[in-house]
Design a protein around this motif. Sequence first.
Motif, PDB file in Angstrom:
ATOM      1  N   LYS A  26       0.969  -1.165   0.023  1.00 60.84           N
ATOM      2  CA  LYS A  26       0.091   0.077  -0.040  1.00 60.84           C
ATOM      3  C   LYS A  26       0.992   1.473   0.104  1.00 60.84           C
ATOM      4  N   ILE A  27       0.806   1.948  -1.057  1.00 61.79           N
ATOM      5  CA  ILE A  27       1.796   2.958  -1.110  1.00 61.79           C
ATOM      6  C   ILE A  27       0.688   4.327  -1.529  1.00 61.79           C
ATOM      7  N   ASP A  79       4.442   8.975 -22.167  1.00 54.38           N
ATOM      8  CA  ASP A  79       4.639   8.499 -20.771  1.00 54.38           C
ATOM      9  C   ASP A  79       5.908   7.883 -20.461  1.00 54.38           C
ATOM     10  N   THR A  80       6.867   8.367 -20.247  1.00 53.51           N
ATOM     11  CA  THR A  80       8.263   7.714 -20.189  1.00 53.51           C
ATOM     12  C   THR A  80       8.521   6.983 -18.657  1.00 53.51           C
ATOM     13  N   THR A  81       7.654   6.868 -18.017  1.00 51.25           N
ATOM     14  CA  THR A  81       7.760   6.149 -16.695  1.00 51.25           C
ATOM     15  C   THR A  81       8.325   4.711 -16.914  1.00 51.25           C
ATOM     16  N   SER A  82       7.984   3.949 -17.877  1.00 53.11           N
ATOM     17  CA  SER A  82       8.367   2.369 -17.877  1.00 53.11           C
ATOM     18  C   SER A  82       9.779   2.688 -18.473  1.00 53.11           C
ATOM     19  N   ILE A 105       0.548   8.300 -12.444  1.00 56.62           N
ATOM     20  CA  ILE A 105       1.270   9.041 -11.386  1.00 56.62           C
ATOM     21  C   ILE A 105       0.282  10.329 -11.245  1.00 56.62           C
ATOM     22  N   THR A 106      -0.311  10.328 -10.013  1.00 58.60           N
ATOM     23  CA  THR A 106      -1.232  11.432  -9.627  1.00 58.60           C
ATOM     24  C   THR A 106      -0.586  12.425  -8.611  1.00 58.60           C
ATOM     25  N   ALA A 111       5.858   7.810  -7.959  1.00 61.05           N
ATOM     26  CA  ALA A 111       6.808   6.930  -8.867  1.00 61.05           C
ATOM     27  C   ALA A 111       8.026   6.437  -8.123  1.00 61.05           C
ATOM     28  N   LEU A 112       8.665   7.834  -7.337  1.00 56.86           N
ATOM     29  CA  LEU A 112       9.939   7.288  -6.606  1.00 56.86           C
ATOM     30  C   LEU A 112       9.377   6.384  -5.462  1.00 56.86           C
ATOM     31  N   LEU A 113       8.191   6.402  -4.863  1.00 58.41           N
ATOM     32  CA  LEU A 113       8.098   5.420  -3.685  1.00 58.41           C
ATOM     33  C   LEU A 113       7.803   3.966  -4.512  1.00 58.41           C
ATOM     34  N   ILE A 114       7.301   3.939  -5.737  1.00 58.14           N
ATOM     35  CA  ILE A 114       7.305   2.447  -6.082  1.00 58.14           C
ATOM     36  C   ILE A 114       8.603   1.897  -6.343  1.00 58.14           C
TER      37      ILE A 114
END
Length: 129
Positions: A26-27, A79-82, A105-106, A111-114
């Motif tokens: 849970k993040i 979306d460059t997250t992946s 990413i809300t 993203a950093l926590l994940i």
Amino acid sequence: MATEESANPKPVLTEGAISIHNFSEKILEQVVHFHVMKMKDCFFLWVGATPNLSNLAVAMCSKFDSVPLSTLVLGDTSDTTSNSLAQRLAKKTKKQVFVSHNIPITETNLALLIENRIKKEMELLPDKF
């Protein structure tokens, strides 16, 4: 008399074998699921809250550049997250890495926590990656 090693043998990853590892966390009030498929010299990481594959990126190290090569195989190129996560994980593990990051990413920290949760799991269970 059985020794501890023969009583509890570790599974051996044979040529072409795939091992699977799942974990959740849970993040920021959102349950995030992680699915890792480890293969020979590479792994696939899926991150999401619902069963969805909206994008897929792949990254690998190159002898020609310190930054791993990466490309988006599937999904929205804005979306460059992946792509970014695949590059960082490829650099860390020196393996070919496939990443599908399916969490919108809300929050700026999400993203950093994940990514920190993934790195924590890699430290705890390095044989799963």
